[in-house]
Design an enzyme around this catalytic site. Structure first.
Site, short mmCIF file in Angstrom:
data_model
loop_
_atom_site.label_atom_id
_atom_site.label_comp_id
_atom_site.label_asym_id
_atom_site.label_seq_id
_atom_site.Cartn_x
_atom_site.Cartn_y
_atom_site.Cartn_z
CG LEU A 114 -56.41 -19.22 53.48
CD1 LEU A 114 -54.99 -19.46 54.00
CD2 LEU A 114 -57.22 -18.42 54.49
CG HIS A 115 -59.56 -14.16 49.35
ND1 HIS A 115 -59.19 -12.99 49.98
CD2 HIS A 115 -60.79 -14.47 49.85
CE1 HIS A 115 -60.15 -12.59 50.78
NE2 HIS A 115 -61.13 -13.48 50.74
CG HIS A 160 -58.16 -14.93 53.88
ND1 HIS A 160 -58.84 -15.48 52.82
CD2 HIS A 160 -59.06 -14.75 54.86
CE1 HIS A 160 -60.11 -15.63 53.16
NE2 HIS A 160 -60.28 -15.19 54.38
N GLY A 176 -59.79 -7.95 58.32
CA GLY A 176 -59.88 -7.10 57.13
C GLY A 176 -60.97 -6.06 57.27
CB SER A 201 -64.42 -17.02 50.69
OG SER A 201 -63.28 -16.71 51.44
#
Ligand code: PAF
Length: 281
Positions: free
Chosen positions: A33-34, A37, A147, A186
């Protein structure tokens, strides 16, 4: 925050939640997750009563030779981030729970899945549509959040939800970018320092295209040429496609009008990145 691994158990919990009148927000992810997210999770938490995040690196959307084995996985950190964002529950199934022996049914997306990413990765969207259909059935959300970076994925899933009468809404959140404009992904983790620097080619090309359109240019060949020429400043970035398309159906346009989307994909070493920009001409 609970972590559920079993699809049946997940379905039971989510059915109870919706029967008790809770609005379930769902953020499907492959983990690592970044901030992109997290923006989806925040949106879900703000709009829904309970937010469920799935973390599942879906094998059926990777073709042979793609990065399934080395796809970044960091469940411990993902869990901490989800807890910080007030996620109610993580659904984290194994591959064998999602695809048990004997599994044989697939969602076959249509025309939208044959262009752009679908051309470069022919089996990819069938894998995405199938896993999302399964996840939607298991998690039973009112709204699922995606997204804009994966714009084609979003359109294909929206079409699937419509075509298969799935009882949920899809919500698209804007692309989250690094300070210099690189879209969060990612896969950015794979980039070496010099590749990371040249990965800016994608955002720069999109920005150049948008600027030309805003200055009044409508001729798509000219816009594409100008976007393409940006890549010469970033020698490690090799463009795969540069497209100016109708944002409703991704068909290429000859002249910009109404809703237009600019889309690019490029390779940096072994890493393939995508990005896009919606432009109202
Ligand atoms: O966008 C992704 O991360 C994946 O394609 C998704 C939607 C979680 C399906 O595996």
């Amino acid at each position: 925050m609970k972590v559920i691994k079993c699809p049946k158990k997940m379905h039971k919990i989510s059915s109870e939640l919706s029967l008790s009148g809770k609005k379930i927000g769902f953020v499907p992810t492959m983990g690592a997750l970044h901030k992109g997210h997290l923006s989806l999770i925040k949106k879900s938490v703000s709009l829904c009563d309970e937010t469920i995040v799935s973390i599942f690196v879906n094998p059926t959307q990777f073709a042979k030779g793609e990065d399934l084995a080395c796809y970044p996985r960091n469940f411990k950190e993902d869990k901490t981030l989800c807890r910080q964002e007030d996620v109610s529950l993580i659904f984290h199934p194994s591959s064998s729970a999602m695809y048990p022996n004997g599994f044989q049914s697939t969602v076959f997306p249509g025309k939208l899945a044959t262009v752009l990413e679908g051309k470069a990765r022919p089996s990819h969207f069938a894998g995405v549509a199938t896993v999302c259909c399964k996840l939607f059935n298991i998690v039973n959300p009112s709204i699922a959040f995606f997204g804009q970076k994966d714009y084609q994925q979003f359109l294909i899933l929206k079409q699937m939800v419509f075509d298969l009468n799935l009882p949920l809404k899809l919500f698209m959140c804007p692309i989250v970018r690094e300070k210099d404009g690189l879209a969060l992904s990612s896969r950015n983790k794979y980039l070496s320092k010099s590749e990371r620097a040249d990965a800016l080619a994608l955002f720069s090309a999109l920005s150049a295209g948008k600027k030309l359109i805003f200055s009044g240019e409508r001729n798509v060949s000219k816009i594409k040429n100008s976007m393409n020429s940006v890549f010469s400043d970033f020698p490690l970035a090799k463009p795969e496609y540069i497209e100016v398309a109708d944002s409703d159906n991704l068909s290429p346009v000859k002249k910009c009008s109404g809703k237009t989307i600019l889309l690019v994909s490029a390779k940096l070493g072994k890493t393939r990145l995508i990005d896009n920009m919606l432009v109202k001409a």
